[in-house]
Design an enzyme around this catalytic site. Structure first.
Site, PDB file in Angstrom:
ATOM      1  N   HIS A 142       0.833  -1.200   0.000  1.00 23.94           N
ATOM      2  CA  HIS A 142       0.000   0.000   0.000  1.00 23.94           C
ATOM      3  C   HIS A 142       0.870   1.253   0.000  1.00 23.94           C
ATOM      4  O   HIS A 142       2.084   1.175   0.202  1.00 23.94           O
ATOM      5  CB  HIS A 142      -0.924   0.019   1.224  1.00 23.94           C
ATOM      6  CG  HIS A 142      -2.085  -0.924   1.114  1.00 23.94           C
ATOM      7  ND1 HIS A 142      -2.005  -2.252   1.488  1.00 23.94           N
ATOM      8  CD2 HIS A 142      -3.355  -0.746   0.657  1.00 23.94           C
ATOM      9  CE1 HIS A 142      -3.171  -2.839   1.282  1.00 23.94           C
ATOM     10  NE2 HIS A 142      -3.998  -1.949   0.770  1.00 23.94           N
ATOM     11  N   LYS A 146      -0.566   4.850   4.547  1.00 26.03           N
ATOM     12  CA  LYS A 146      -1.408   3.893   5.260  1.00 26.03           C
ATOM     13  C   LYS A 146      -0.810   3.591   6.631  1.00 26.03           C
ATOM     14  O   LYS A 146       0.393   3.317   6.746  1.00 26.03           O
ATOM     15  CB  LYS A 146      -1.570   2.605   4.452  1.00 26.03           C
ATOM     16  CG  LYS A 146      -2.567   1.616   5.060  1.00 26.03           C
ATOM     17  CD  LYS A 146      -2.843   0.460   4.108  1.00 26.03           C
ATOM     18  CE  LYS A 146      -3.782  -0.576   4.726  1.00 26.03           C
ATOM     19  NZ  LYS A 146      -5.109  -0.002   5.019  1.00 26.03           N
TER      20      LYS A 146
END
Length: 249
Positions: A142, A146
């Site tokens: 990600h 995040k």
């Protein structure tokens, strides 16, 4: 035309959902909830659920775990179905979702993508066939903003796989801290954070002289926005209870 209250409306996903709704003729956003209170679109924005006095058919929540409890109280009090799409929730918060679903229809899943939920089913099928013979590792990637790791989707994959294995596996998150050979009854979970990666999940089944890999890549946040909107429309008119992507598809 279904009326949506959008919780977390000024966040990245909230802005994406609002944009996607504009291109549809089956729903509209009638109000937003965001701690900033800033109005960035044609609908009013309230700083808390309690302050929202706008009638709606459904709520979509893409906000922050800290906002969950008051939002669930609001949904139950107003009897407004809610799609909970916020990630990084604790086990206690998931339990609260289950408890509240007895009073109002709720839709909850770790990932709003149809493709990811198909990946879960494929991984379960592979694990049922290969379990006990192949080592299983999950890699998720990600963007560098995040916060939670591993991702909720990676844990969803691991839990789904665990449910079809003959013996409950051990989750291993950090192999460099464990100086031993890989155990047979393990699922490794690995998190990568970098750049603007939207979301990639890979399930590796490694056997003797062969490897099977199942993977999913999200190219934009729009896939999650579309999934949450479709879930919201699905939830309208449903009886009290907890629903997931399995019910939608």
């Amino acid at each position: 035309m279904k009326r949506i209250v959008l919780s977390g409306c000024n966040g990245k996903m909230g802005r994406m959902i609002a944009s996607c709704v504009k291109g549809r003729d089956d729903c509209t956003v009638v109000a937003g909830i965001d701690v900033s209170g800033e109005v960035l679109d044609a609908f009013p924005v309230f700083t808390s659920p309690a302050g929202c006095q706008v009638e709606a058919d459904v709520i979509i929540d893409f906000s922050h775990p800290s906002a969950l409890a008051p939002l669930l109280d609001y949904a139950a009090a107003t009897r407004t179905p809610a799609v909970i799409a916020t990630t990084g929730l604790s086990s206690d918060q998931v339990a609260l979702i289950r408890e509240t679903s007895a009073r109002v229809p709720l839709f909850f899943t770790a990932n709003m993508s149809l493709g990811v939920n198909l990946l879960v089913e494929l991984a379960k099928k592979a694990a049922a066939v290969l379990g006990g013979q192949f080592d299983i590792e999950i890699i998720e990637k990600h963007h560098n903003q995040k916060i939670d790791a591993p991702s909720g989707t990676a844990l969803m994959l691991a839990d789904a796989i665990s449910g079809v294995l003959p013996e409950e596996p051990q989750y291993v998150y950090d192999r460099h801290a464990v100086r031993r050979k890989r155990g047979k009854n393990e699922i490794g979970l690995h998190a990568v954070r970098g750049g603007t990666i939207v979301g990639e999940h890979e399930v590796i089944f490694a056997g003797r002289d062969e490897v099977l890999t199942l993977s999913h890549s999200a190219m934009s946040k729009e896939v999650f926005a579309t999934g949450s909107i479709n879930a919201a429309l699905f939830l309208c008119g449903k009886e009290n209870g907890l629903y997931s992507m399995g019910d939608l598809v």
